[in-house]
Design an enzyme around this catalytic site. Structure first.
Site, PDB file in Angstrom:
ATOM      1  N   LYS A  95       0.835  -1.199   0.000  1.00  0.00           N
ATOM      2  CA  LYS A  95       0.000   0.000   0.000  1.00  0.00           C
ATOM      3  C   LYS A  95       0.871   1.252   0.000  1.00  0.00           C
ATOM      4  O   LYS A  95       1.960   1.264   0.582  1.00  0.00           O
ATOM      5  CB  LYS A  95      -0.894  -0.027   1.246  1.00  0.00           C
ATOM      6  CG  LYS A  95      -1.925   1.074   1.355  1.00  0.00           C
ATOM      7  CD  LYS A  95      -2.774   0.826   2.593  1.00  0.00           C
ATOM      8  CE  LYS A  95      -3.807   1.903   2.852  1.00  0.00           C
ATOM      9  NZ  LYS A  95      -4.615   1.602   4.061  1.00  0.00           N
ATOM     10  N   SER A 168      -9.384   1.569   3.549  1.00  0.00           N
ATOM     11  CA  SER A 168      -8.579   2.340   2.630  1.00  0.00           C
ATOM     12  C   SER A 168      -7.560   1.507   1.848  1.00  0.00           C
ATOM     13  O   SER A 168      -6.859   2.022   0.983  1.00  0.00           O
ATOM     14  CB  SER A 168      -7.846   3.442   3.392  1.00  0.00           C
ATOM     15  OG  SER A 168      -6.939   2.901   4.345  1.00  0.00           O
ATOM     16  N   SER A 192      -9.451  -0.812   7.730  1.00  0.00           N
ATOM     17  CA  SER A 192      -8.993  -0.598   6.354  1.00  0.00           C
ATOM     18  C   SER A 192      -8.377  -1.803   5.675  1.00  0.00           C
ATOM     19  O   SER A 192      -8.117  -1.761   4.471  1.00  0.00           O
ATOM     20  CB  SER A 192      -7.996   0.569   6.321  1.00  0.00           C
ATOM     21  OG  SER A 192      -8.656   1.788   6.562  1.00  0.00           O
TER      22      SER A 192
END
Length: 469
Positions: A95, A168, A192
């Site tokens: 990420k 996220s 997330s």
């Protein structure tokens, strides 16, 4: 999956049960194929890069095409020389909220970010295990929303591109669900990892606070956030967790599971908004509960005593946003809601000490549920995946209402710092994935992983995948 050429009102559900080959191999299987000489890292990495470039999901913020191919060639040479590491030559993704040497860390924001001079400890461990990082995945600004949309566009769900894969860590989830990479690293500050895992039919593990290193940062979002794996199977998620932590969680995948006492809770912690659990989500979680009972576990309805744990969450969450607003090269490029949240975080900074001071109280209050039960089972989200654009143009309070009512179940475990595992719970009638979360006290990852693996053996969720796009 909505087939190409059909509008939302003309949906026909399409599932594909694929025969696994090299291209769709999981994390452990890819490592074994490389070790056995069945394929090469250059081939796997090249195919992953091509799939990422050809995809219309917008899963990646940055691709390391040339660097990854060089690293893949080096991995092939090491494999040929007899070297063996857990993930030597396997392509994965990370990420865009952690430092990778030579790449910017934009965390979903616009602007001319400098490249990181060194790898963070998490990336160092991934590389030390031999994995080839093909790129950094998309995320909303500072990871603050459960949809992956923002300055770099919207990431789309492989099961239906009209919907979000969640957030996220939505870019990581989309990349894994679509088969671009066999596993990816995400981070979880309010669900997330677990939310996008639920909305893309994946396993997502939020580890106990402190298990995955945060260096060079002493902590993330004042202790709310930790990194963890997203994968199609429990075994692959456990393997990546081994790499991130230096532990042996893979052993739990095949460990026998004693009969457990499981608390089924459909009531989230208090929020300022009224929450309604979607009937399809409710039915899916009840189905998981029935499967658990068929496996010999007892399931009873019981709710953790959350109290006003949100009072501990808000200063840390908004405070983390405020911290990140000071890292961006041009704050004027941030979403107006992000700038507002940063200002709120500055004002709430005075409450950080009290927030930390109450952790023991809430741990004792909520942890009392584990005097009677071994595991808590809840929905991961209250709704199926949100449509792409669902928070576009909304003012701050309406954005908060939309995201909180959709995703009210995950964040208390971030305050506590305890582990949670999303397990796929099936699909809505229109073909959208939903999930359930298995929650435990601190350091209960082995138990949660063993239980998730038992559920997977009974459900075989990894065999159902979105059609190749």
């Amino acid at each position: 999956m909505v087939a190409r050429g059909l509008r939302a009102g003309q949906t026909r559900v399409l599932f594909v049960r694929t025969n696994k080959g090299v291209d769709m191999a999981g994390l452990a299987e890819s490592a074994q194929l490389l070790s056995d000489g069945v394929t090469t890292s250059s081939d796997l990495v090249g195919k992953a890069l091509k799939a990422a470039m050809d995809s219309d999901l917008n899963a990646f913020r940055l691709l390391r095409a040339s660097e990854a191919l060089v690293e893949a060639k080096a991995a092939d040479e090491r494999l040929a020389a007899g070297e063996r590491l857990p993930l030597l030559g396997v392509p994965i993704a990370i990420k865009d909220d952690v430092d990778l040497a030579g790449a910017p860390t934009a965390f979903g924001c616009a602007g001319d970010f400098p490249v990181a001079e060194a790898d963070c400890e998490l990336v160092r461990r991934v590389k030390a295990a031999g994995a080839v990082i093909i790129g950094k995945t998309n995320t909303p600004e500072f990871g603050q929303w459960p949809v992956t949309e923002g300055s770099f566009g919207a990431t789309r769900n492989p099961w239906n591109p009209d919907y979000s894969p969640g957030g996220s860590s939505g870019g990581s989830a989309a990349a894994v669900a679509a088969g671009i990479v066999p596993a990816a690293v995400g981070s979880d500050g309010a669900g997330s990892i677990r939310i996008p895992a639920a909305w893309t039919n994946l396993v997502g593990i939020k580890p106990t606070r402190g298990l995955v290193p945060t260096a060079p940062d002493p902590e993330l979002f004042h202790g709310l956030t930790t990194s963890g794996p997203l994968a199609r199977t429990v075994a692959d998620a456990a393997l990546l967790l081994d790499v991130l932590t230096g532990g042996d969680y893979s052993a739990a995948v095949t460990a026998p599971v004693r009969p457990l006492r499981i608390a089924l809770s459909m009531r989230p912690a208090f929020t300022a908004f009224r929450v309604r659990v979607d009937p399809d989500v409710r039915a899916a979680v009840y189905a998981v509960a029935r499967t658990l009972m068929s496996l010999g576990h007892s399931v009873s309805v019981a709710d953790p005593a959350y109290g006003l744990i949100g009072l501990s969450f808000l200063p840390r969450s908004f405070g983390g946003i405020h911290d990140w607003t000071r890292r961006v090269p041009d704050a004027a490029l941030l979403d107006a809601r992000t700038r507002h949240n940063g200002r709120v975080g500055r004002l709430l900074g005075h409450g950080l000490g009290a927030s930390r001071a109450t952790l023991g109280f809430f741990a004792r209050r909520i942890g009392a549920v584990f005097t009677e039960f071994d595991v808590v089972l809840t929905p991961t989200t209250a709704t199926p995946p949100l449509p792409v654009g669902s928070i576009d143009g909304l003012p701050g309070w309406r954005t908060d209402r939309r995201v909180v009512t959709a995703c009210p179940f995950a964040w208390p475990w971030n305050v506590l710092g305890w582990p949670g595992v999303n397990v796929p719970a099936g699909f809505t009638p229109s073909g959208l994935p939903v999930g359930a979360q298995l929650l435990g006290p601190a350091n209960s990852e082995p138990l949660l992983i063993s239980l998730a693996a038992q559920l997977e053996a009974a459900s075989d969720w990894a065999a159902t995948r979105p059609p190749i796009r």
